[in-house]
Design a protein around this motif. Sequence first.
Motif, PDB file in Angstrom:
ATOM      1  N   LEU A 190      19.021 -35.525 -18.697  1.00 45.55           N
ATOM      2  CA  LEU A 190      18.842 -35.072 -17.325  1.00 45.55           C
ATOM      3  C   LEU A 190      17.640 -35.802 -16.746  1.00 45.55           C
ATOM      4  O   LEU A 190      16.630 -35.996 -17.428  1.00 45.55           O
ATOM      5  N   CYS A 191      17.732 -36.208 -15.492  1.00 44.50           N
ATOM      6  CA  CYS A 191      16.663 -36.960 -14.837  1.00 44.50           C
ATOM      7  C   CYS A 191      16.198 -36.219 -13.585  1.00 44.50           C
ATOM      8  O   CYS A 191      17.025 -35.861 -12.734  1.00 44.50           O
ATOM      9  N   ILE A 192      14.886 -35.975 -13.499  1.00 45.87           N
ATOM     10  CA  ILE A 192      14.302 -35.281 -12.345  1.00 45.87           C
ATOM     11  C   ILE A 192      13.167 -36.135 -11.783  1.00 45.87           C
ATOM     12  O   ILE A 192      12.214 -36.458 -12.495  1.00 45.87           O
ATOM     13  N   THR A 235      13.054 -33.489  -4.356  1.00 52.24           N
ATOM     14  CA  THR A 235      13.415 -33.495  -5.776  1.00 52.24           C
ATOM     15  C   THR A 235      14.778 -34.165  -5.928  1.00 52.24           C
ATOM     16  O   THR A 235      15.752 -33.720  -5.326  1.00 52.24           O
ATOM     17  N   SER A 236      14.819 -35.227  -6.712  1.00 56.36           N
ATOM     18  CA  SER A 236      16.068 -35.953  -6.941  1.00 56.36           C
ATOM     19  C   SER A 236      16.573 -35.639  -8.345  1.00 56.36           C
ATOM     20  O   SER A 236      15.810 -35.695  -9.318  1.00 56.36           O
ATOM     21  N   LEU A 237      17.862 -35.295  -8.441  1.00 60.50           N
ATOM     22  CA  LEU A 237      18.456 -34.913  -9.723  1.00 60.50           C
ATOM     23  C   LEU A 237      19.663 -35.786 -10.031  1.00 60.50           C
ATOM     24  O   LEU A 237      20.483 -36.062  -9.156  1.00 60.50           O
ATOM     25  N   ARG A 258      18.314 -26.217 -11.006  1.00 64.86           N
ATOM     26  CA  ARG A 258      16.882 -26.135 -10.680  1.00 64.86           C
ATOM     27  C   ARG A 258      16.285 -24.831 -11.196  1.00 64.86           C
ATOM     28  O   ARG A 258      15.148 -24.795 -11.681  1.00 64.86           O
ATOM     29  N   GLU A 259      17.046 -23.758 -11.094  1.00 63.34           N
ATOM     30  CA  GLU A 259      16.573 -22.473 -11.602  1.00 63.34           C
ATOM     31  C   GLU A 259      16.427 -22.523 -13.129  1.00 63.34           C
ATOM     32  O   GLU A 259      15.442 -22.008 -13.689  1.00 63.34           O
TER      33      GLU A 259
END
Length: 382
Positions: A116-118, A215-217, A34-35
Motif C-alpha cells: 500500500l502506498c500513501i 493524501t494520495s492512495l 483511511r480509517e
Amino acid sequence: MECRDFSPRSLSSSGVQVLPVLGDLRRSLRSELREACRDLPEFKPGVRRLALGSFGALGTPSSFHLPVLRECRLRCMASAIRLFRSHVTVDVEVAELAAPHRRLTNRRLEMLWDRLCIRHRGDKMSGETAHRDVARFKLPEDEIFGGWLNLDAQSQYFHCVPGSHRDTTCSKVGFCREPSKASSMRRVEVPAGHLVIFFQEILHEVPRQSCKCSTSLRLFVGWRLTRSTLSLQDLAAKKKPGVPTTAMLVATQGVPLLPSGQEPPMYARNHFNFWRKGLIAWSEQSIRESCLELKVCGGCERWLVPRFLKSLQELGLPLKPAEEWTIFGKRFRLWPEFDFVPLRPPDSCGEVGKKRTWSAMEQLKSGRDVPMGLVAGKISSR
C-alpha cells in the motif's frame, strides 16, 4: 521535455493496459482504508506518517493483511481475469502458428503480494531513472506483471516506452537501469478507481514530481502467469533460507516478499546513514515499543524501528481473528468460473479440499468474504 499521452491498444502489443475496477465504490473503500490506517497496530495513536521517504510505500505486516485491501484485491482480480485470458489466448494462437504440433498447457494466474502506498501533499518524489524490473525468483517461462489500483479521486499516470517489453536484453534481476531517449517515453492515464497492469520488463520511469492532493492512495498489485503449482513466495522460500512460505505468512500475518524478490523496508538505507536524527525521532514518536530494537546509531545505543519488521505474531501484536483467515485465504482455479479452495493456516481444522464454484460477480454480490493477497489458479485459453 513533456511526456506525450498514450492510449494502450492491448497488453500483448503495448505492454500496458488500464481497466476499470471500483466505479462508485472507490469513495467508500478509500474512506474505509483511511480509517483502517489510523489504527495500524505497529504505530502509536494519531500518527500521520506511516512510511519514511516520499515514495510512501508501507512495510508493516498489518498493511498487507487489512480486510479492506483484500476486497480491493478481489475486485482487481475480477476485472483482470478477462484481460489475462485474452492475453493467454493470443500467446497460444501465435505459438500454434509457429509450432502447430507442440502441446500447450493451461497457465495459472497468481495475484502477487505488494504494498500500500500513501503520499501526502508536498511530498517530493526524487524520481527513478528509466529501468526494467526483473523478478528474482520467477521461473524461466513465467510472465510477471506490475501495476497499481488508483484509489484517488483524480487520475494518476504511468510513464513507459510502449512495446519495450518485447526487446529486453537485461540479464540482471531486480532494478535494472537502462538508458532511454526522453522522446520515446509516453504517459498512460490511470483514472480514479482504475487498475493499470504492465509487463514488469517494460522500460518505465517514475518522474520527479510533488504530491498535490492532501493524501494520495494507491495499492500496488502484481501478477504472475505460470505453469507452476507453487506461488512465487513459496518458490523463494525453497531457494532462500529464512523466507516464510505462503501458509506461514497467512498463519502469522507476516511481511511477504515483493514481486521483485526484495523485502519491503520500513525506510531506505540512506535514512540510517544520512538522516539519523529524523529516523530516531520517527522511531520514538511514531512506533510502538514492541516494534523497536536496540541498535548502535552514531556511536550510541538507540531504540529504533528495524528496516524489516517481523510478523504480527512475532511482534506480539494482535492478529485478525482466525476464522477470517479460514474465509479470506483462498486459492482458486480460473476457468469461466472461479473454483475456490480454502487456504488455511497449518494449525487450523476443518476440510481443506472442499470446493465450491462461483463466478467473479456472484462472489462479490453474495456478500461473502473475499480473498487475501495470494490468489492462484488456471486460466483456460479456449
